[in-house]
Design a protein around this motif. Structure first.
Motif, PDB file in Angstrom:
ATOM      1  N   SER A 141       0.854  -1.180   0.000  1.00  0.00           N
ATOM      2  CA  SER A 141       0.000   0.000   0.000  1.00  0.00           C
ATOM      3  C   SER A 141       0.892   1.233   0.000  1.00  0.00           C
ATOM      4  N   TRP A 142       0.686   2.118  -0.981  1.00  0.00           N
ATOM      5  CA  TRP A 142       1.507   3.315  -1.086  1.00  0.00           C
ATOM      6  C   TRP A 142       0.897   4.242  -2.118  1.00  0.00           C
ATOM      7  N   ASN A 143       1.563   5.357  -2.359  1.00  0.00           N
ATOM      8  CA  ASN A 143       1.173   6.313  -3.386  1.00  0.00           C
ATOM      9  C   ASN A 143       1.832   5.900  -4.706  1.00  0.00           C
ATOM     10  N   PHE A 144       1.073   5.296  -5.593  1.00  0.00           N
ATOM     11  CA  PHE A 144       1.602   4.743  -6.839  1.00  0.00           C
ATOM     12  C   PHE A 144       0.754   5.150  -8.029  1.00  0.00           C
ATOM     13  N   THR A 145       1.284   4.845  -9.211  1.00  0.00           N
ATOM     14  CA  THR A 145       0.529   4.927 -10.461  1.00  0.00           C
ATOM     15  C   THR A 145       0.428   3.520 -11.023  1.00  0.00           C
ATOM     16  N   ARG A 146      -0.794   3.009 -11.130  1.00  0.00           N
ATOM     17  CA  ARG A 146      -0.981   1.679 -11.724  1.00  0.00           C
ATOM     18  C   ARG A 146      -0.942   1.844 -13.246  1.00  0.00           C
ATOM     19  N   LEU A 147      -0.050   1.081 -13.897  1.00  0.00           N
ATOM     20  CA  LEU A 147       0.034   1.081 -15.359  1.00  0.00           C
ATOM     21  C   LEU A 147      -0.860   0.017 -15.968  1.00  0.00           C
ATOM     22  N   ALA A 148      -0.872  -1.162 -15.339  1.00  0.00           N
ATOM     23  CA  ALA A 148      -1.615  -2.290 -15.910  1.00  0.00           C
ATOM     24  C   ALA A 148      -1.810  -3.348 -14.841  1.00  0.00           C
ATOM     25  N   ARG A 149      -2.607  -4.342 -15.175  1.00  0.00           N
ATOM     26  CA  ARG A 149      -2.815  -5.496 -14.300  1.00  0.00           C
ATOM     27  C   ARG A 149      -2.713  -6.749 -15.164  1.00  0.00           C
ATOM     28  N   ILE A 150      -1.896  -7.705 -14.727  1.00  0.00           N
ATOM     29  CA  ILE A 150      -1.725  -8.955 -15.473  1.00  0.00           C
ATOM     30  C   ILE A 150      -3.039  -9.730 -15.455  1.00  0.00           C
ATOM     31  N   ASP A 151      -3.430 -10.212 -16.639  1.00  0.00           N
ATOM     32  CA  ASP A 151      -4.688 -10.945 -16.800  1.00  0.00           C
ATOM     33  C   ASP A 151      -4.538 -12.392 -16.320  1.00  0.00           C
ATOM     34  N   ASN A 152      -5.541 -12.897 -15.643  1.00  0.00           N
ATOM     35  CA  ASN A 152      -5.687 -14.319 -15.323  1.00  0.00           C
ATOM     36  C   ASN A 152      -4.454 -14.940 -14.663  1.00  0.00           C
ATOM     37  N   VAL A 153      -3.998 -14.324 -13.592  1.00  0.00           N
ATOM     38  CA  VAL A 153      -2.869 -14.890 -12.854  1.00  0.00           C
ATOM     39  C   VAL A 153      -3.126 -14.692 -11.363  1.00  0.00           C
ATOM     40  N   ASN A 154      -2.587 -15.608 -10.568  1.00  0.00           N
ATOM     41  CA  ASN A 154      -2.745 -15.472  -9.126  1.00  0.00           C
ATOM     42  C   ASN A 154      -1.375 -15.334  -8.461  1.00  0.00           C
ATOM     43  N   LYS A 155      -1.413 -15.043  -7.173  1.00  0.00           N
ATOM     44  CA  LYS A 155      -0.199 -14.805  -6.398  1.00  0.00           C
ATOM     45  C   LYS A 155       0.742 -15.999  -6.448  1.00  0.00           C
ATOM     46  N   LYS A 156       0.224 -17.197  -6.241  1.00  0.00           N
ATOM     47  CA  LYS A 156       1.070 -18.391  -6.207  1.00  0.00           C
ATOM     48  C   LYS A 156       1.797 -18.589  -7.534  1.00  0.00           C
ATOM     49  N   ARG A 157       1.076 -18.447  -8.632  1.00  0.00           N
ATOM     50  CA  ARG A 157       1.685 -18.627  -9.962  1.00  0.00           C
ATOM     51  C   ARG A 157       2.765 -17.566 -10.220  1.00  0.00           C
ATOM     52  N   LEU A 158       2.485 -16.324  -9.863  1.00  0.00           N
ATOM     53  CA  LEU A 158       3.483 -15.267 -10.046  1.00  0.00           C
ATOM     54  C   LEU A 158       4.727 -15.525  -9.204  1.00  0.00           C
ATOM     55  N   GLN A 159       4.554 -15.964  -7.971  1.00  0.00           N
ATOM     56  CA  GLN A 159       5.707 -16.265  -7.119  1.00  0.00           C
ATOM     57  C   GLN A 159       6.545 -17.390  -7.705  1.00  0.00           C
ATOM     58  N   GLN A 160       5.904 -18.403  -8.312  1.00  0.00           N
ATOM     59  CA  GLN A 160       6.642 -19.496  -8.943  1.00  0.00           C
ATOM     60  C   GLN A 160       7.476 -18.986 -10.117  1.00  0.00           C
TER      61      GLN A 160
END
Length: 174
Positions: A141-160
């Motif tokens: 949590s912070w002051n950011f600019t979101r550019l995009a969001r990865i489609d159809n992925v979850n935390k576990k898969r990204l960590q792998q």
């Protein structure tokens, strides 16, 4: 004399108006071959989920190791500027782990900021301070600019896929 000046002025206006409505196609300035890919999207394409009638939205592509992701751009000036930059060619960055929740790298130039207090989640692509890019695989949590969001992925898969330590990521548009 006054009539001649008026006729000449009318003629110039008519010629400039005709030239601005020419039916000849515009020519594109050749892009640098150093970082250009043949299927890059023209810089005039719009980012985010909005597009011209009949056009598919521009998507962000991210290749990490042997895995390719697509992401949906946010609708803000930062995402649009980043998409236009990527339309000139792919961007490959060595990203390092920070805080065991994100991969971060410096960008080759600054982009407009649309910072606001947000809670990130796995799959968020964030512009930090206008000149760094992050791929989140956990929350923050912070002051950011979101550019995009990865489609159809979850935390576990990204960590792998992102694993521990540094990764090389290539960003492009489709």
């Amino acid at each position: 004399m006054r009539n001649i000046v008026l006729v000449a002025l009318f003629f110039l206006v008519a010629c400039s108006d005709a030239a601005s409505h020419s039916t000849q196609p515009e020519t594109q300035t050749p892009k640098s071959s150093a970082s250009k890919t043949p299927d890059a999207v023209p810089a005039s394409s719009s980012a985010g989920s909005t597009s011209k009638v009949g056009e598919a939205p521009v998507k962000l592509k991210i290749h990490v190791n042997d895995t390719a992701f697509t992401a949906t751009f946010e609708e803000n000036s930062s995402a649009k500027a980043f998409a236009e930059f990527l339309a000139q060619g792919d961007l490959t960055l060595d990203m390092h782990d920070y805080g065991s929740f994100e991969k971060v790298a410096d960008l080759p130039r600054s982009f407009p900021r649309n910072d606001k207090q947000i809670d990130t989640d796995a799959g968020d692509i964030i512009l930090y301070q206008g000149n760094s890019i992050t791929i989140y695989y956990d929350k923050n949590s912070w002051n950011f600019t979101r550019l995009a969001r990865i489609d159809n992925v979850n935390k576990k898969r990204l960590q792998q896929i992102l694993g521990k330590g540094n990764v090389r990521a290539t960003f492009s548009v489709e």
